[in-house]
Each structure stands twice: as structure tokens, then as C-alpha cells.
Design an enzyme around this catalytic site. Structure first.
Site, PDB file in Angstrom:
ATOM      1  CE1 TYR A  54      44.108 -24.674 -14.559  1.00 55.33           C
ATOM      2  CE2 TYR A  54      43.292 -26.986 -14.299  1.00 55.33           C
ATOM      3  CZ  TYR A  54      43.993 -25.682 -15.124  1.00 55.33           C
ATOM      4  OH  TYR A  54      43.580 -26.603 -16.413  1.00 55.33           O
ATOM      5  CD1 TRP A 209      43.519 -26.925 -22.979  1.00 56.28           C
ATOM      6  CD2 TRP A 209      41.632 -25.947 -22.396  1.00 56.28           C
ATOM      7  NE1 TRP A 209      44.097 -25.979 -23.727  1.00 56.28           N
ATOM      8  CE2 TRP A 209      42.956 -24.691 -23.203  1.00 56.28           C
ATOM      9  CE3 TRP A 209      40.981 -25.462 -22.120  1.00 56.28           C
ATOM     10  CZ2 TRP A 209      42.995 -23.340 -23.318  1.00 56.28           C
ATOM     11  CZ3 TRP A 209      40.358 -23.832 -23.064  1.00 56.28           C
ATOM     12  CH2 TRP A 209      41.323 -22.814 -23.352  1.00 56.28           C
TER      13      TRP A 209
HETATM   14  P1  NDP Z   1      34.308 -28.605 -21.159  1.00 61.49           P
HETATM   15  O1  NDP Z   1      34.430 -27.731 -22.187  1.00 61.49           O
HETATM   16  O2  NDP Z   1      33.840 -30.286 -21.385  1.00 61.49           O
HETATM   17  O3  NDP Z   1      33.021 -28.343 -20.015  1.00 61.49           O
HETATM   18  C1  NDP Z   1      32.800 -28.401 -18.573  1.00 61.49           C
HETATM   19  C2  NDP Z   1      31.847 -28.207 -18.116  1.00 61.49           C
HETATM   20  O4  NDP Z   1      30.884 -28.829 -18.675  1.00 61.49           O
HETATM   21  C3  NDP Z   1      31.262 -28.873 -16.796  1.00 61.49           C
HETATM   22  O5  NDP Z   1      32.183 -28.519 -15.532  1.00 61.49           O
HETATM   23  C4  NDP Z   1      29.887 -28.936 -16.422  1.00 61.49           C
HETATM   24  O6  NDP Z   1      29.653 -27.120 -16.265  1.00 61.49           O
HETATM   25  C5  NDP Z   1      29.348 -28.683 -17.660  1.00 61.49           C
HETATM   26  N1  NDP Z   1      29.011 -30.171 -18.856  1.00 61.49           N
HETATM   27  C6  NDP Z   1      29.679 -31.392 -17.991  1.00 61.49           C
HETATM   28  N2  NDP Z   1      29.161 -32.633 -18.962  1.00 61.49           N
HETATM   29  C7  NDP Z   1      27.743 -32.289 -18.532  1.00 61.49           C
HETATM   30  C8  NDP Z   1      26.816 -32.384 -19.770  1.00 61.49           C
HETATM   31  N3  NDP Z   1      26.696 -34.032 -19.846  1.00 61.49           N
HETATM   32  N4  NDP Z   1      25.560 -31.640 -20.026  1.00 61.49           N
HETATM   33  C9  NDP Z   1      25.525 -30.616 -18.777  1.00 61.49           C
HETATM   34  N5  NDP Z   1      26.756 -30.148 -18.845  1.00 61.49           N
HETATM   35  C10 NDP Z   1      27.746 -30.137 -18.961  1.00 61.49           C
HETATM   36  O7  NDP Z   1      35.464 -28.532 -19.997  1.00 61.49           O
HETATM   37  P2  NDP Z   1      36.502 -27.801 -18.779  1.00 61.49           P
HETATM   38  O8  NDP Z   1      36.389 -26.103 -19.572  1.00 61.49           O
HETATM   39  O9  NDP Z   1      36.101 -28.168 -17.970  1.00 61.49           O
HETATM   40  O10 NDP Z   1      37.905 -28.769 -19.738  1.00 61.49           O
HETATM   41  C11 NDP Z   1      38.322 -29.416 -19.217  1.00 61.49           C
HETATM   42  C12 NDP Z   1      39.103 -29.733 -18.029  1.00 61.49           C
HETATM   43  O11 NDP Z   1      40.309 -28.917 -19.402  1.00 61.49           O
HETATM   44  C13 NDP Z   1      39.485 -28.986 -17.080  1.00 61.49           C
HETATM   45  O12 NDP Z   1      39.591 -29.091 -15.960  1.00 61.49           O
HETATM   46  C14 NDP Z   1      41.076 -28.698 -16.972  1.00 61.49           C
HETATM   47  O13 NDP Z   1      42.472 -29.577 -16.588  1.00 61.49           O
HETATM   48  C15 NDP Z   1      42.060 -28.743 -18.437  1.00 61.49           C
HETATM   49  N6  NDP Z   1      42.556 -27.268 -18.855  1.00 61.49           N
HETATM   50  C16 NDP Z   1      42.728 -26.878 -19.294  1.00 61.49           C
HETATM   51  C17 NDP Z   1      43.546 -25.997 -19.760  1.00 61.49           C
HETATM   52  C18 NDP Z   1      45.258 -25.133 -20.216  1.00 61.49           C
HETATM   53  O14 NDP Z   1      45.408 -24.070 -20.044  1.00 61.49           O
HETATM   54  N7  NDP Z   1      45.773 -26.216 -20.767  1.00 61.49           N
HETATM   55  C19 NDP Z   1      43.232 -24.619 -19.256  1.00 61.49           C
HETATM   56  C20 NDP Z   1      40.476 -25.012 -19.324  1.00 61.49           C
HETATM   57  C21 NDP Z   1      41.205 -26.114 -19.332  1.00 61.49           C
HETATM   58  P3  NDP Z   1      28.015 -27.194 -15.020  1.00 61.49           P
HETATM   59  O15 NDP Z   1      27.951 -28.592 -15.191  1.00 61.49           O
HETATM   60  O16 NDP Z   1      29.221 -26.365 -13.699  1.00 61.49           O
HETATM   61  O17 NDP Z   1      27.701 -25.816 -16.380  1.00 61.49           O
END
Ligand code: NDP
Length: 321
Positions: A54, A209
Site C-alpha cells: 500500500y 474488503w
Molecule cells: P470501501 O469499499 O468501503 O471504500 C472505502 C471508501 O469509501 C472510503 O475511503 C471513502 O472514500 C468512501 N466512504 C467510506 N464510508 C463512507 C461514507 N459513510 N460515506 C461516503 N463515503 C464513504 O473499502 P476499501 O476499498 O477502502 O477497502 C477497505 C480495506 O480493505 C482497505 O483499506 C484494505 O485494508 C482492505 N483491502 C484489501 C484488499 C486485498 O486484496 N486483500 C484489496 C482492497 C482493500 P472517499 O471519502 O475517499 O471517497
């Protein structure tokens, strides 16, 4: 906050946790990360997910610096990291789960995170070029050396997970105990169907995730890409296509009245849907603001509202995914 056992292990994870992927370093510096992690911790979250690749190691550095400032008791929280893609463009240092890489790369992660062990260590992807037996032995050795407490897989085929468990059992090694799969309303079938024997027969845990499909399921992209959102980040322009897909956006719009009916935001509704699945040990949320964390961490309040009728109505919307 409720806590769920990680499969059949004795380890309890908060059912909602916080991941660092795009946010830490790109959207949150150390001070902002302190605020985000503190908001999650204050809401009862005890698990913070990270990965070596990351932001090319910066995400681990930022989390490590934040943890130092926060000064929490080490026993009160869990951290993970994940190895596979690597940081260096050399043979044996990228796209591998070979013994040399796994035993050496963990030291870099621990240094960046400022800890002597991670609680969960994941093989971030499968490696078709390294025998599973070699990987199982190396992960076992990382546990024996005290660098990790539990190990798991991410996006592995169920058959490969079963093979890894069988090898570990045969040699009396530490078994993998957790898968980290994608799981959200759009991407659910592998988790919900293919992994069933892994969870039910072997008591595997899961930390899932992208529960909001990168933010799409919060409804924030229904009228275009908002400024400051993940979809607006130049460095991640490759995500734009998914975040502006008309068919997906139409599905999200249909969820809005259902969420409204139960007094939940769309984000809370979509997270609660993930929590409804008993095979989920922890839903790893992502957030770029304290407000999002406060909203998301309340989503468990709505899980009981997902009765059979509502689940069917939701499935009717997502019938094509
Ligand atoms: P999400 O699909 O939940 O997306 C999160 C993003 O959505 C936030 O960063 C924010 O982005 C937006 N968001 C979150 N809550 C709200 C809300 N209440 N209202 C409006 N917008 C919101 O999760 P991620 O894609 O971030 O994945 C979560 C975790 O999973 C990662 O951090 C990682 O640790 C793990 N992961 C693991 C993977 C793997 O291959 N093992 C691959 C991908 C993720 P913004 O505000 O910037 O628009």
C-alpha cells in the site's frame, strides 16, 4: 461494537475494522491518520489492516507513526500486513510467496509499522510459481520466529486453501486460519458460495474488503464524482470506470428507499448487509474522514432489520452481478 471469533481460533476481532489501503498517506497524513484510527478505536474497533505494497510501504510507515503517537497498549489492538507484490522490481522480491521473500519482507513491514510482530499476516495473492508447501513452511516459520501470530490468505481459490490446510496438518505446522476476500453487494458469489466448505468444515475466518465497492455503495457517486473523493484522485484514475458505471449506479439508486425505510444511510445499509453473513469475522471498512467512521461504525445497529423478505428484494436488484 460486537466482537466475532476469527473462525475457530480464540482471537476476537471487532466486527467492523479499519483498513489503510488508499487512504493512509494519499488522503491522510500522520496527524489525520491518528484522528481516523482514534475514531475507530473509540467506537470499539480493534483491528487495523495494512499491506506492504500500500503506497509502496508508506501506508505502513504512516500507521506505525500514528500508533506511536496514539500509545495504545499493544494487547488492545490487532494489526495485519500482507505480502506478495513486494517493493523492489527484482526476481525474488516481487509477485512471489517464496521462502526467501516471505522470511525477509516481514522484517521491512515490522520496521515500518514500529512493532515486533503483526497479529495477522496474509499472503496477499496466490503465487502459481511457488509450491504451496514452500509457502506454508515459510509462513509457519514466521510465526515460530514470533513475527506474526496468525496467518492467512487473500483471494486464494478455495481448493488452494484446502491444500494449504492439509499440508500444515500433515506436518503439524501452523495452519492458515483466515481468508481476506472481496465482499460487497456487487462482488459476493465467491465468498458466499465457493468458500463454504472452507468456513464450515475447517472453521476458517474472514476479514472482508471493499464493503462499499470503493465508495460506490455509499451513494456518493450517484450524481457524478464528488471533489475530494477517491474517484477524484489522479493517482487512482483507473478506478473511475467502476465508480461511474451506469448499470451499477442504477442498482445503488434502487437501494436508497430500502435504506431510508430503516433510517440508515446507504453506507450503513451496505455495511450491515455484509455483517449479516455469519461467515464474516470482520468487515474491513475504509474511510477518509472521522465523520465517515462515526457513521460506518454504527451500521451494526441495522443488521437485524435484514429479514428474508428484504434479502430477497435486494437479491432481485443485484440479480445480474
Ligand atoms: P470501501 O469499499 O468501503 O471504500 C472505502 C471508501 O469509501 C472510503 O475511503 C471513502 O472514500 C468512501 N466512504 C467510506 N464510508 C463512507 C461514507 N459513510 N460515506 C461516503 N463515503 C464513504 O473499502 P476499501 O476499498 O477502502 O477497502 C477497505 C480495506 O480493505 C482497505 O483499506 C484494505 O485494508 C482492505 N483491502 C484489501 C484488499 C486485498 O486484496 N486483500 C484489496 C482492497 C482493500 P472517499 O471519502 O475517499 O471517497
Amino acid at each position: 461494537m460486537k466482537y466475532r471469533y476469527l473462525g475457530k481460533t480464540g482471537l476476537q476481532l471487532s466486527e467492523l475494522s479499519l483498513g489503510s489501503w488508499i487512504t493512509f498517506h494519499n488522503q491522510a497524513n500522520i496527524d489525520k491518520t491518528v484522528e481516523l484510527m482514534a475514531a475507530a478505536y473509540d467506537a470499539g474497533a480493534n483491528f487495523f489492516d495494512n499491506a506492504e505494497n500500500y503506497s509502496a510501504g508508506k501506508s505502513e510507515e504512516v500507521m506505525g507513526a500514528a500508533l506511536k503517537k496514539l500509545g495504545w497498549r499493544r494487547g488492545s489492538y490487532l494489526i495485519s500486513t500482507k505480502l506478495f507484490w513486494g517493493l523492489h522490481d527484482n526476481p525474488n522480491e516481487k509477485n512471489t510467496l517464496n521462502r526467501k521473500y516471505l522470511l525477509e519482507a516481514i522484517d521491512g513491514s515490522l520496521k515500518r509499522l514500529g512493532t515486533d510482530h503483526v497479529d495477522l499476516l496474509f499472503c496477499h495473492r496466490p503465487d502459481p510459481h511457488t509450491p504451496i508447501e514452500e509457502t506454508v513452511w515459510a509462513m509457519h516459520n514466521n510465526i515460530e520466529r514470533g513475527k506474526a501470530l496468525y496467518w492467512g490468505t487473500s483471494e486464494w481459490e478455495a481448493a488452494d486453501i484446502l491444500r494449504a490446510i492439509e499440508i500444515a496438518e500433515r506436518h503439524h505446522l501452523h495452519k492458515p486460519v483466515v481468508e481476506q476476500p472481496v465482499y460487497n453487494l456487487f462482488q459476493r458469489h465467491r465468498f458466499a458460495d465457493a468458500y463454504t466448505p472452507v468456513y464450515e468444515e475447517h472453521g476458517y475466518g474472514s476479514t472482508t474488503w471493499s464493503p462499499l465497492a470503493l465508495g460506490l455503495l455509499s451513494g456518493k457517486y450517484n450524481n457524478g464524482i464528488p471533489a475530494g473523493s477517491r474517484g477524484s484522485l489522479e493517482a487512482f484514475s483507473w478506478l473511475k470506470e467502476q465508480l461511474t458505471d451506469a448499470k451499477r449506479l442504477a442498482m445503488v439508486s434502487k437501494l436508497a428507499p430500502m435504506a431510508e425505510e430503516m433510517g440508515a444511510s446507504l453506507a450503513q445499509f451496505s455495511l450491515a448487509w455484509c455483517l449479516k453473513n455469519p461467515h464474516v469475522s470482520s468487515v474491513i471498512t475504509g474511510a477518509s474522514s472521522v465523520r465517515q467512521i462515526e457513521e460506518n461504525m454504527k451500521s451494526a445497529e441495522f443488521v437485524d432489520r435484514f429479514d428474508e423478505d428484504l434479502m430477497r428484494r435486494i437479491d432481485d436488484i443485484f440479480v445480474e452481478v
